[in-house]
Design a protein around this motif. Structure first.
Motif, mmCIF file in Angstrom:
data_model
loop_
_atom_site.group_PDB
_atom_site.id
_atom_site.type_symbol
_atom_site.label_atom_id
_atom_site.label_comp_id
_atom_site.label_asym_id
_atom_site.label_seq_id
_atom_site.Cartn_x
_atom_site.Cartn_y
_atom_site.Cartn_z
ATOM 1 N N LEU A 256 -74.167 -15.880 -52.704
ATOM 2 C CA LEU A 256 -75.124 -16.238 -51.672
ATOM 3 C C LEU A 256 -74.474 -16.198 -50.293
ATOM 4 C CD1 LEU A 256 -76.808 -19.381 -53.309
ATOM 5 C CD2 LEU A 256 -77.715 -17.051 -53.239
ATOM 6 N N LEU A 257 -75.249 -15.763 -49.324
ATOM 7 C CA LEU A 257 -74.839 -15.822 -47.926
ATOM 8 C C LEU A 257 -75.637 -16.940 -47.271
ATOM 9 C CD1 LEU A 257 -73.111 -14.572 -45.691
ATOM 10 C CD2 LEU A 257 -75.034 -13.048 -45.172
ATOM 11 N N ILE A 258 -74.928 -17.928 -46.770
ATOM 12 C CA ILE A 258 -75.542 -19.140 -46.233
ATOM 13 C C ILE A 258 -75.300 -19.159 -44.730
ATOM 14 C CG2 ILE A 258 -75.576 -21.662 -46.362
ATOM 15 C CD1 ILE A 258 -74.051 -21.239 -49.128
ATOM 16 N N ARG A 259 -76.362 -19.078 -43.967
ATOM 17 C CA ARG A 259 -76.247 -19.085 -42.502
ATOM 18 C C ARG A 259 -76.866 -20.367 -41.967
ATOM 19 N NH1 ARG A 259 -78.177 -13.708 -43.368
ATOM 20 N NH2 ARG A 259 -76.615 -12.101 -42.940
ATOM 21 N N VAL A 260 -76.058 -21.083 -41.189
ATOM 22 C CA VAL A 260 -76.521 -22.320 -40.567
ATOM 23 C C VAL A 260 -76.429 -22.137 -39.059
ATOM 24 C CG1 VAL A 260 -76.154 -24.795 -40.323
ATOM 25 C CG2 VAL A 260 -75.695 -23.687 -42.522
ATOM 26 N N GLU A 261 -77.534 -22.318 -38.391
ATOM 27 C CA GLU A 261 -77.557 -22.229 -36.933
ATOM 28 C C GLU A 261 -78.411 -23.372 -36.397
ATOM 29 O OE1 GLU A 261 -78.283 -19.042 -33.309
ATOM 30 O OE2 GLU A 261 -78.396 -18.396 -35.395
ATOM 31 N N GLY A 262 -77.734 -24.347 -35.814
ATOM 32 C CA GLY A 262 -78.454 -25.539 -35.389
ATOM 33 C C GLY A 262 -79.088 -26.198 -36.606
ATOM 34 N N PRO A 263 -80.344 -26.623 -36.478
ATOM 35 C CA PRO A 263 -81.006 -27.275 -37.612
ATOM 36 C C PRO A 263 -81.655 -26.294 -38.584
ATOM 37 C CG PRO A 263 -82.435 -27.351 -35.704
ATOM 38 C CD PRO A 263 -81.160 -26.682 -35.249
ATOM 39 N N SER A 264 -81.339 -25.001 -38.442
ATOM 40 C CA SER A 264 -81.968 -23.979 -39.281
ATOM 41 C C SER A 264 -81.012 -23.510 -40.370
ATOM 42 C CB SER A 264 -82.404 -22.778 -38.439
ATOM 43 O OG SER A 264 -83.363 -23.171 -37.471
ATOM 44 N N LEU A 265 -81.564 -23.315 -41.562
ATOM 45 C CA LEU A 265 -80.790 -22.836 -42.710
ATOM 46 C C LEU A 265 -81.442 -21.573 -43.246
ATOM 47 C CD1 LEU A 265 -78.734 -23.125 -45.083
ATOM 48 C CD2 LEU A 265 -80.452 -24.557 -46.213
ATOM 49 N N GLU A 266 -80.617 -20.564 -43.501
ATOM 50 C CA GLU A 266 -81.086 -19.333 -44.147
ATOM 51 C C GLU A 266 -80.139 -19.008 -45.290
ATOM 52 O OE1 GLU A 266 -81.491 -14.533 -43.266
ATOM 53 O OE2 GLU A 266 -81.364 -15.935 -41.583
ATOM 54 N N VAL A 267 -80.682 -18.874 -46.473
ATOM 55 C CA VAL A 267 -79.883 -18.532 -47.654
ATOM 56 C C VAL A 267 -80.428 -17.233 -48.227
ATOM 57 C CG1 VAL A 267 -79.047 -19.270 -49.918
ATOM 58 C CG2 VAL A 267 -79.524 -20.986 -48.145
ATOM 59 N N SER A 268 -79.541 -16.244 -48.407
ATOM 60 C CA SER A 268 -79.963 -14.961 -48.968
ATOM 61 C C SER A 268 -78.976 -14.531 -50.041
ATOM 62 C CB SER A 268 -80.062 -13.890 -47.874
ATOM 63 O OG SER A 268 -78.834 -13.761 -47.177
ATOM 64 N N ARG A 269 -79.447 -13.679 -50.920
ATOM 65 C CA ARG A 269 -78.578 -13.170 -51.973
ATOM 66 C C ARG A 269 -77.665 -12.078 -51.428
ATOM 67 N NH1 ARG A 269 -82.184 -12.551 -57.497
ATOM 68 N NH2 ARG A 269 -83.466 -14.426 -57.250
ATOM 69 N N GLY A 270 -76.469 -11.976 -52.013
ATOM 70 C CA GLY A 270 -75.574 -10.891 -51.663
ATOM 71 C C GLY A 270 -74.516 -11.306 -50.657
ATOM 72 N N ALA A 271 -73.749 -10.306 -50.215
ATOM 73 C CA ALA A 271 -72.613 -10.531 -49.330
ATOM 74 C C ALA A 271 -72.999 -10.249 -47.881
ATOM 75 C CB ALA A 271 -71.446 -9.651 -49.756
ATOM 76 N N GLY A 272 -72.086 -10.573 -46.986
ATOM 77 C CA GLY A 272 -72.296 -10.330 -45.571
ATOM 78 C C GLY A 272 -71.173 -10.976 -44.784
ATOM 79 N N PRO A 273 -71.118 -10.716 -43.487
ATOM 80 C CA PRO A 273 -70.074 -11.331 -42.650
ATOM 81 C C PRO A 273 -70.174 -12.846 -42.704
ATOM 82 C CG PRO A 273 -71.260 -9.605 -41.454
ATOM 83 C CD PRO A 273 -72.029 -9.856 -42.711
ATOM 84 N N ALA A 274 -69.018 -13.489 -42.848
ATOM 85 C CA ALA A 274 -69.014 -14.939 -42.975
ATOM 86 C C ALA A 274 -67.775 -15.521 -42.320
ATOM 87 C CB ALA A 274 -69.071 -15.348 -44.443
ATOM 88 N N ASP A 275 -67.924 -16.726 -41.800
ATOM 89 C CA ASP A 275 -66.779 -17.436 -41.230
ATOM 90 C C ASP A 275 -65.868 -17.980 -42.320
ATOM 91 O OD1 ASP A 275 -67.680 -17.431 -38.312
ATOM 92 O OD2 ASP A 275 -69.386 -18.405 -39.283
ATOM 93 N N LEU A 276 -66.479 -18.341 -43.450
ATOM 94 C CA LEU A 276 -65.715 -18.855 -44.587
ATOM 95 C C LEU A 276 -66.307 -18.293 -45.862
ATOM 96 C CD1 LEU A 276 -63.611 -20.892 -45.796
ATOM 97 C CD2 LEU A 276 -65.497 -22.548 -45.927
ATOM 98 N N ALA A 277 -65.448 -17.731 -46.700
ATOM 99 C CA ALA A 277 -65.867 -17.286 -48.030
ATOM 100 C C ALA A 277 -65.124 -18.121 -49.062
ATOM 101 C CB ALA A 277 -65.560 -15.802 -48.237
ATOM 102 N N PHE A 278 -65.882 -18.602 -50.047
ATOM 103 C CA PHE A 278 -65.248 -19.417 -51.078
ATOM 104 C C PHE A 278 -65.940 -19.184 -52.410
ATOM 105 C CE2 PHE A 278 -68.641 -22.098 -49.388
ATOM 106 C CZ PHE A 278 -69.226 -22.634 -50.528
ATOM 107 N N SER A 279 -65.226 -19.514 -53.474
ATOM 108 C CA SER A 279 -65.797 -19.436 -54.816
ATOM 109 C C SER A 279 -65.702 -20.812 -55.458
ATOM 110 C CB SER A 279 -65.082 -18.388 -55.677
ATOM 111 O OG SER A 279 -63.735 -18.762 -55.891
ATOM 112 N N ALA A 280 -66.655 -21.085 -56.325
ATOM 113 C CA ALA A 280 -66.688 -22.368 -57.029
ATOM 114 C C ALA A 280 -67.570 -22.219 -58.254
ATOM 115 C CB ALA A 280 -67.217 -23.484 -56.126
ATOM 116 N N GLY A 281 -67.425 -23.149 -59.174
ATOM 117 C CA GLY A 281 -68.296 -23.206 -60.341
ATOM 118 C C GLY A 281 -69.266 -24.368 -60.200
ATOM 119 N N HIS A 282 -69.708 -24.883 -61.341
ATOM 120 C CA HIS A 282 -70.682 -25.979 -61.296
ATOM 121 C C HIS A 282 -70.117 -27.230 -60.648
ATOM 122 C CE1 HIS A 282 -68.497 -26.747 -65.099
ATOM 123 N NE2 HIS A 282 -68.666 -28.007 -64.766
ATOM 124 N N ASP A 283 -68.794 -27.339 -60.584
ATOM 125 C CA ASP A 283 -68.192 -28.526 -59.980
ATOM 126 C C ASP A 283 -68.394 -28.602 -58.471
ATOM 127 O OD1 ASP A 283 -67.335 -29.954 -62.147
ATOM 128 O OD2 ASP A 283 -65.281 -29.196 -62.129
#
Length: 213
Positions: free
Chosen positions: A145-172
């Protein structure tokens, strides 16, 4: 609809008669992310029998909660304005259920739509409004998922894209979102693996997405 009537008069009773059947709220959850074709709904709910999916879609259409709509020569299902009014209730129910999450059983999946709605549930718009715009690339099991936060707005989309931080995690990841683990401990324990970008941005992520246990 008569077979599911409770014999009581009231708003909660009527709501349960309309959307309380098994699978109905999960269909609504996925449609809150966006319109879906029949096959996309089936893929996002892999354990739902096809006859039950068809029945639930028909029932929700008859209730005025969803509708079929043409999109570029295909038919998709989408929420009606009446159906979209369910969003606050679905998010509140998700926050309540999040507090009771344990470890998933072996057959339980994290789907892109379920994770998107969990992020929307945990999003703290007032906190995000005071922080710089940030994009996160989250690899959550098989979900990207690509998660973009700008002010009080949230946009979540499938797939990759430019990001300030990339991380991986499981259910934890739930342990970070619940505040059980600090970002520093999440990284040190391997719950979160920073792929690129400054690890300090995980503090910003944890401040922005939080459901207290």
């Amino acid at each position: 609809m008569a077979a599911r009537e409770y014999g009581q008069y009231g708003g909660i009773t009527r709501a349960l008669e309309l959307v309380g059947e098994r699978w109905s709220l999960l269909i609504i959850r996925d449609l809150l992310v966006g319109p879906r074709r029949y096959g996309e709904l089936a893929a996002g709910l892999p354990r739902i029998p096809s006859n039950i999916l068809a029945a639930r879609l028909k029932e929700l259409q008859e209730a005025g909660v969803i509708r079929r709509a043409p999109r570029s020569r295909i038919i998709v299902y989408e929420l009606t304005p009446y159906g979209r009014e369910l969003e606050p209730a679905v998010l509140a129910l998700g926050a309540w259920g999040f507090k009771a999450l344990g470890d998933p059983r072996g057959e339980q999946l994290i789907t892109p739509d379920s994770m998107t709605m969990d992020l929307r549930t945990a999003f703290r718009a007032q906190v995000a409004a005071a922080l710089p715009p940030t994009a996160y690339a989250a690899h959550l099991g098989p979900t990207e998922l690509l998660i973009r936060v700008e002010g009080p707005s949230l946009e979540v989309s499938r797939g990759a894209g430019p990001a300030d931080l990339a991380f991986s995690a499981g259910h934890d990841i739930r342990r970070l979102i619940s505040g059980e683990l600090s970002p520093t401990l999440a990284i040190a324990s391997g719950v979160v693996d920073v792929l690129h970008g400054p690890g300090e941005l995980l503090d910003r992520f944890a401040s922005t997405f939080r459901i207290a246990a």
